[in-house]
Design a protein around this motif. Structure first.
Motif, PDB file in Angstrom:
ATOM      1  N   VAL A   1       0.690   5.823  -0.213  1.00  0.00           N
ATOM      2  CA  VAL A   1       0.089   7.143  -0.390  1.00  0.00           C
ATOM      3  C   VAL A   1       1.063   7.973  -1.198  1.00  0.00           C
ATOM      4  CG1 VAL A   1      -0.516   9.306   0.768  1.00  0.00           C
ATOM      5  CG2 VAL A   1      -1.324   7.130   1.691  1.00  0.00           C
TER       6      VAL A   1
ATOM      7  N   LEU B   1      -3.271   5.200  -2.774  1.00  0.00           N
ATOM      8  CA  LEU B   1      -4.137   6.337  -2.466  1.00  0.00           C
ATOM      9  C   LEU B   1      -3.408   7.575  -2.964  1.00  0.00           C
ATOM     10  CD1 LEU B   1      -6.520   7.788  -1.189  1.00  0.00           C
ATOM     11  CD2 LEU B   1      -5.370   7.599   1.049  1.00  0.00           C
TER      12      LEU B   1
ATOM     13  N   ARG C   1      -1.625  -1.066  -3.993  1.00  0.00           N
ATOM     14  CA  ARG C   1      -2.858  -0.332  -3.715  1.00  0.00           C
ATOM     15  C   ARG C   1      -2.451   1.099  -3.395  1.00  0.00           C
ATOM     16  NH1 ARG C   1      -6.531  -2.542   0.781  1.00  0.00           N
ATOM     17  NH2 ARG C   1      -7.977  -1.083  -0.209  1.00  0.00           N
TER      18      ARG C   1
ATOM     19  N   GLU D   1      -7.201   4.740  -5.650  1.00  0.00           N
ATOM     20  CA  GLU D   1      -8.061   5.510  -4.768  1.00  0.00           C
ATOM     21  C   GLU D   1      -7.542   6.945  -4.747  1.00  0.00           C
ATOM     22  OE1 GLU D   1     -10.707   4.409  -3.177  1.00  0.00           O
ATOM     23  OE2 GLU D   1     -10.498   2.253  -3.533  1.00  0.00           O
TER      24      GLU D   1
ATOM     25  N   VAL E   1      -3.128  11.515  -3.814  1.00  0.00           N
ATOM     26  CA  VAL E   1      -3.696  12.730  -3.245  1.00  0.00           C
ATOM     27  C   VAL E   1      -3.095  13.967  -3.893  1.00  0.00           C
ATOM     28  CG1 VAL E   1      -4.087  11.524  -1.065  1.00  0.00           C
ATOM     29  CG2 VAL E   1      -2.040  12.931  -1.314  1.00  0.00           C
TER      30      VAL E   1
ATOM     31  N   GLN F   1      -7.989  11.135  -3.022  1.00  0.00           N
ATOM     32  CA  GLN F   1      -8.546  12.043  -2.016  1.00  0.00           C
ATOM     33  C   GLN F   1      -7.936  13.417  -2.210  1.00  0.00           C
ATOM     34  OE1 GLN F   1      -9.173  10.607   1.906  1.00  0.00           O
ATOM     35  NE2 GLN F   1      -8.755  12.571   2.899  1.00  0.00           N
TER      36      GLN F   1
ATOM     37  N   LEU G   1      -9.060   2.847   4.819  1.00  0.00           N
ATOM     38  CA  LEU G   1      -8.831   2.133   3.570  1.00  0.00           C
ATOM     39  C   LEU G   1      -7.868   0.962   3.734  1.00  0.00           C
ATOM     40  CD1 LEU G   1      -9.697   2.490   0.578  1.00  0.00           C
ATOM     41  CD2 LEU G   1      -7.608   3.840   0.242  1.00  0.00           C
TER      42      LEU G   1
ATOM     43  N   THR H   1       0.836  -1.201   0.000  1.00  0.00           N
ATOM     44  CA  THR H   1       0.000   0.000   0.000  1.00  0.00           C
ATOM     45  C   THR H   1       0.871   1.252   0.000  1.00  0.00           C
ATOM     46  OG1 THR H   1      -0.124  -0.030   2.420  1.00  0.00           O
ATOM     47  CG2 THR H   1      -1.881  -1.156   1.201  1.00  0.00           C
TER      48      THR H   1
ATOM     49  N   ARG I   1      -8.273   8.509   6.443  1.00  0.00           N
ATOM     50  CA  ARG I   1      -8.608   7.711   5.258  1.00  0.00           C
ATOM     51  C   ARG I   1      -7.693   6.481   5.156  1.00  0.00           C
ATOM     52  NH1 ARG I   1     -10.328   8.603  -0.124  1.00  0.00           N
ATOM     53  NH2 ARG I   1     -11.018   6.550  -0.884  1.00  0.00           N
ATOM     54  N   VAL I   2      -6.426   6.648   5.509  1.00  0.00           N
ATOM     55  CA  VAL I   2      -5.508   5.505   5.512  1.00  0.00           C
ATOM     56  C   VAL I   2      -5.966   4.458   6.513  1.00  0.00           C
ATOM     57  CG1 VAL I   2      -3.152   4.800   6.130  1.00  0.00           C
ATOM     58  CG2 VAL I   2      -3.517   6.771   4.634  1.00  0.00           C
TER      59      VAL I   2
END
Length: 264
Positions: free
Chosen positions: A19, A43, A41, A62, A45, A64, A84, A17, A80-81
């Motif tokens: 970000v 996220l 995966r 994903e 931003v 945000q 998710l 995962t 959110r982390v």
């Protein structure tokens, strides 16, 4: 003849995962796409929601809307982390940043300098600080900082950006020392000349002036080139830490030495 024993199907390992900040354009966008293609995966931003929506549609990441200079926005990212990824995160990819203006120190626009510091340095610190517990919880973490060759050598009319990127470089170095003994890598990627759709345009505010930055250089780095190196560093075995990687196009030997009009 006896039947072979039935084999128990293997449970696939959970996806790593990440970000990634600054994902609405340029290197941030290319990195989110590349990591998703590699099976992460992601996220992704950034501030611009409409661009994030297109990124999500194209790559399945994903998204945000997050402003890395706003503490409440970054806190919402941490929440959110948790939601998710169950509060466990393998990589924080700090790409949000940018350069604003090109004046000598004696005529510096201090508002622009403040904006560069807030985005490049404090944004990196704020996001890293908020997500460090999730990195620790994963047992396999990486903090990646996208700095610049501007962090390494000063150049005329670049003092504000030099200072901001040098600040990022020092943050990465301090983090690496402070996290020694924990399973968290600290990686710094420092690109030189990269041609993206916005960097020079935002800095100079003029399309013609932005084009002149790359004049005579046939193959400056692309966002995808940088994303390749970022993905390599994050996909490497966890015991391999690329402390600092400087990448330039072959036409650029240093910030002040660019071979132009030679077909490179």
């Amino acid at each position: 003849m006896t039947d072979a024993p039935a084999q128990t199907p293997r449970t696939p390992a959970p996806a790593l995962t990440a970000v990634g900040t600054g994902a609405s354009s340029g290197i941030g966008r290319a990195t989110a796409q590349r990591l998703a293609a590699d099976g992460w995966r992601v996220l992704a931003v950034a501030r611009r929601e409409e661009r994030l929506a297109r990124l999500a549609e194209e790559s399945g990441v994903e998204v945000q809307a997050v402003d890395v200079t706003d503490p409440s926005s970054v806190q919402a990212l941490a929440e959110r982390v948790q939601e998710l990824f169950g509060g466990q995160l393998n990589a924080v990819v700090n790409i949000a940043g940018g350069a604003f203006g090109l004046e000598p120190v004696g005529a510096a626009d201090l508002d622009a300098w403040q904006r560069m510091y807030d985005t490049n340095v404090l944004g990196t610190v704020r996001v890293t600080q908020a997500l460090l517990p999730a990195l620790r919880a994963s047992g396999r973490g990486s903090i990646l900082v996208l700095s610049s060759t501007a962090a390494q050598v000063a150049y005329e009319n670049g003092g504000g950006y030099n200072a901001a990127k040098a600040g990022q470089h020092m943050v990465a170095g301090a983090l690496r020392l402070e996290l020694a003994g924990e399973p968290i890598r600290v990686i710094e990627i420092a690109p030189g000349m990269v041609r993206t759709e916005e960097f020079s345009l935002v800095r100079l505010g003029d399309a013609e002036a932005a084009e002149q930055v790359y004049a005579g250089v046939e193959n400056p780095l692309t966002a995808e080139d940088c994303a390749d190196v970022i993905a390599y560093s994050l996909n490497a075995p966890q015991h391999v830490n690329l402390d600092l990687v400087t990448i330039r196009p072959i036409a650029q030997a240093a910030a002040h030495k660019v071979a132009r009009d030679v077909g490179l």
